[in-house]
Design an enzyme around this catalytic site. Structure first.
Site, PDB file in Angstrom:
ATOM      1  N   LYS A   1       0.860  -1.190   0.000  1.00 39.90           N
ATOM      2  CA  LYS A   1       0.000   0.000   0.000  1.00 39.90           C
ATOM      3  C   LYS A   1       0.891   1.233   0.000  1.00 39.90           C
ATOM      4  O   LYS A   1       1.462   1.603   1.019  1.00 39.90           O
ATOM      5  CB  LYS A   1      -0.922   0.051   1.218  1.00 39.90           C
ATOM      6  CG  LYS A   1      -2.015   1.137   1.058  1.00 39.90           C
ATOM      7  CD  LYS A   1      -2.599   1.606   2.365  1.00 39.90           C
ATOM      8  CE  LYS A   1      -1.833   2.760   2.957  1.00 39.90           C
ATOM      9  NZ  LYS A   1      -1.874   4.014   2.138  1.00 39.90           N
TER      10      LYS A   1
ATOM     11  N   VAL B   1      -7.751   1.067   3.517  1.00 37.35           N
ATOM     12  CA  VAL B   1      -6.923  -0.029   3.008  1.00 37.35           C
ATOM     13  C   VAL B   1      -5.893  -0.455   4.048  1.00 37.35           C
ATOM     14  O   VAL B   1      -5.671  -1.647   4.271  1.00 37.35           O
ATOM     15  CB  VAL B   1      -6.236   0.372   1.686  1.00 37.35           C
ATOM     16  CG1 VAL B   1      -5.255  -0.705   1.242  1.00 37.35           C
ATOM     17  CG2 VAL B   1      -7.275   0.615   0.611  1.00 37.35           C
ATOM     18  N   GLY B   2      -5.256   0.518   4.702  1.00 39.75           N
ATOM     19  CA  GLY B   2      -4.266   0.165   5.716  1.00 39.75           C
ATOM     20  C   GLY B   2      -4.864  -0.675   6.828  1.00 39.75           C
ATOM     21  O   GLY B   2      -4.303  -1.708   7.224  1.00 39.75           O
TER      22      GLY B   2
ATOM     23  N   GLU C   1       9.157   1.540  11.228  1.00 41.21           N
ATOM     24  CA  GLU C   1      10.216   2.545  11.097  1.00 41.21           C
ATOM     25  C   GLU C   1       9.504   3.883  11.096  1.00 41.21           C
ATOM     26  O   GLU C   1       8.789   4.227  10.152  1.00 41.21           O
ATOM     27  CB  GLU C   1      11.013   2.320   9.800  1.00 41.21           C
ATOM     28  CG  GLU C   1      12.338   3.065   9.770  1.00 41.21           C
ATOM     29  CD  GLU C   1      12.201   4.470   9.224  1.00 41.21           C
ATOM     30  OE1 GLU C   1      12.194   5.419  10.050  1.00 41.21           O
ATOM     31  OE2 GLU C   1      12.097   4.640   8.011  1.00 41.21           O
TER      32      GLU C   1
ATOM     33  N   CYS D   1      12.945  11.232   7.608  1.00 35.21           N
ATOM     34  CA  CYS D   1      12.992  10.876   9.026  1.00 35.21           C
ATOM     35  C   CYS D   1      14.424  10.918   9.557  1.00 35.21           C
ATOM     36  O   CYS D   1      14.625  10.961  10.769  1.00 35.21           O
ATOM     37  CB  CYS D   1      12.384   9.495   9.245  1.00 35.21           C
ATOM     38  SG  CYS D   1      13.178   8.191   8.282  1.00 35.21           S
TER      39      CYS D   1
ATOM     40  N   GLU E   1       8.953  16.445  15.670  1.00 36.18           N
ATOM     41  CA  GLU E   1       9.442  16.301  14.301  1.00 36.18           C
ATOM     42  C   GLU E   1       8.690  17.278  13.400  1.00 36.18           C
ATOM     43  O   GLU E   1       7.475  17.199  13.241  1.00 36.18           O
ATOM     44  CB  GLU E   1       9.236  14.864  13.819  1.00 36.18           C
ATOM     45  CG  GLU E   1       9.828  14.594  12.462  1.00 36.18           C
ATOM     46  CD  GLU E   1       9.660  13.143  12.031  1.00 36.18           C
ATOM     47  OE1 GLU E   1      10.590  12.609  11.406  1.00 36.18           O
ATOM     48  OE2 GLU E   1       8.603  12.560  12.323  1.00 36.18           O
TER      49      GLU E   1
END
Length: 517
Positions: free
Chosen positions: A171, A207-208, A246, A280, A381
């Site tokens: 995906k 979908v996830g 991750e 990241c 972040e």
């Protein structure tokens, strides 16, 4: 009119979706639509998983060398289509054309080739005493990838999974699905058996979620935000699935007093501006001795001024736009908060588009000085071209600041003494540390501590993320040729009905829920 797609890659062919709406893919430099793709449904995800499950027995049973031969053809397909991939990445991510070809695509090809060679030399079986230890494919893998460096991070998951013998449902991010369509074509041209690699586009919520909770999915591998990682971990836990994450980072570049300040600041600024700060791994915190902060800040601003921001298709461009309107709003909000809430001093850049750019999701490269490490911009972040310069007084304080966030993904140490830099790097609570500019090694494990993730990618660790371990206890032969049976196996079998005195009380913890060994 931009192209409209109505299908996903399932079972080796393009399969019509039952989606009743479309997702618009936007060019972040012009804000114009690039394409429309189906907003995949739970049914689409189910079809893809079932195709992968059907293909799994044959693919996993194939010898590793045969799988590697197929995947070498995938690498060749990536090489043949490098220019096409780069053009797509420039269009949907906004990455400057030179960077898209050399870094986004070039590193992806190198990573793919390395994955294949790692699997070729890997020992899938070994003898341990009288046991045969076999490492075999874990099953159907759901690989959920982000938009920022899409091809590289997709290859970093799919190639090890396929080399291990898993079948895959991919995906991609709904913001950047077009490179994934081309990758599916590469898989088809490489004669990957139908159902071994599948691709469904859609949102994470639909979908996830359908992939992570599907009973036929055995492994889930996600690269994304920490928020998304928490959700995937919670959903996967219900099915006791193997989950690899991750996630984000608030990475620090620590300049020790004996370091070459110019080299350290230059490398840090170059790294924080890569991909317009949308990685990241970016070193978004620059820690410098307090008495050298002004020099570091002046140098950082001068280097940023040398970057050309503009149309990513122009070969002269160094810095493209952010990926979306939402990303632009988020980064702008962090810059405004950093300048207004106290605990930091805006010294370069700031909110708003660069001069002369009225269209596109562009932001100005920005530097804050005197950043309190506990402020919002010192902790969270930002995912944009924003550098926080943090002064420190001694090495112990610097290390406390480095480790003083919820993240632990990447970092750097700079010193005139390599041994000293390595000693300090050992104190970092991060999964990856660059020592005096050490370059990325695709053979070394990559992943994070704390809320930067679970598990490792790249090299042997990346392959093993998609393997299960089976121990087969082989018979030992005695002097008369018969098996040697240990005392435990010769013990008298228990009675089928336990004596009344041994009856378990209703309130006892069932054996499967105990943790006493």
């Amino acid at each position: 009119m931009p192209p409209r797609y109505d299908d996903h890659f399932i079972g080796g062919r393009w399969t019509a979706s039952d989606a009743d709406r479309r997702l618009v893919v936007t060019d972040p430099s012009s804000e114009a639509p690039l394409a429309a793709v189906p907003a995949g449904t739970a049914r689409d995800a189910d079809l893809a998983v079932r195709a992968a499950a059907t293909a799994f027995p044959g693919w996993s049973a194939a010898p590793a060398r045969e799988r590697a031969a197929v995947l070498r053809r995938v690498v060749e397909g990536l090489e043949r289509n490098a220019t096409r991939f780069a053009g797509i990445i420039t269009a949907e991510v906004g990455a400057p054309s030179r960077m898209a070809l050399q870094t986004h695509v070039g590193l992806a090809i190198g990573m793919a080739a390395h994955c294949v060679e790692t699997a070729t030399s890997y020992g899938f079986e070994e003898r341990v005493g009288h046991s045969l230890v076999v490492r075999e494919a874990a099953g159907v893998a759901a690989c959920i990838t982000p938009w920022n460096v899409p091809l590289l991070l997709t290859v970093q998951k799919l190639l090890p999974a396929l080399a291990a013998g898993c079948t895959v449902v991919h995906k991609p991010s709904e913001l950047t699905p077009l490179h994934a369509r081309l990758l599916a074509e590469v898989f088809a041209e490489a004669d990957l058996p139908p159902g071994v690699a599948n691709m469904v586009v859609g949102t994470g919520d639909t979908v996830g979620t359908a992939l992570v909770t599907h009973p036929l999915v055995d492994v889930v591998s996600l690269t994304g935000s920490t928020r998304a990682g928490r959700r995937v971990a919670a959903l996967g836990a219900d099915g006791v699935k193997r989950v690899h994450l991750e996630l984000g980072g608030k990475n620090a570049s620590l300049v020790l007093p004996d370091a070459d300040l110019r080299a350290a600041v230059g490398a840090t600024v170059d790294q924080v501006l890569f991909n317009t700060g949308q990685t990241c791994l970016q070193w978004s915190r620059l820690l410098v001795p307090r008495d050298r902060q002004d020099e570091a800040v002046e140098l950082a601003g001068r280097i940023m001024d040398g970057y050309v921001t503009g149309d990513p298709r122009d070969p002269a461009t160094d810095l493209g736009p952010l990926v979306s309107a939402a990303a632009h709003a988020r980064v702008t909000d962090y810059i405004v908060r950093g300048a207004s809430e106290g605990g930091a001093r805006l010294v370069h850049g700031g909110a708003g588009r660069p001069a002369g750019l009225t269209t596109g999701y562009y932001v100005r490269p920005t530097v804050f000085a005197d950043v309190d490490p506990l402020t919002t911009i010192g902790q969270e972040e930002i995912f944009g071209p924003v550098l926080c310069v943090i002064p420190y007084d001694d090495e112990d304080e610097a290390v406390r600041i480095v480790n003083g966030t919820r993240y632990g993904l990447h970092g750097a140490v700079w010193s005139g003494d390599d041994d000293r830099a390595e000693r300090v790097a050992r104190r970092f609570r991060t999964g990856l540390v660059d020592v005096n500019g050490g370059s990325f090694n695709p053979a070394a494990p990559f992943g994070g501590f704390k809320q930067s993730g679970i598990g490792r990618e790249c090299g042997t660790a990346g392959l093993e993320a998609f393997l299960e371990t089976k121990s087969m206890q082989l018979p030992q032969r005695g002097g008369n040729g018969g098996p040697v049976v240990g005392p435990r196996l010769r013990a008298t079998a228990p009675a089928t009905t336990p004596p009344a005195a041994a009856t378990v009380a209703p309130t006892a913890v069932p054996d499967e829920e105990r943790n006493d060994g």
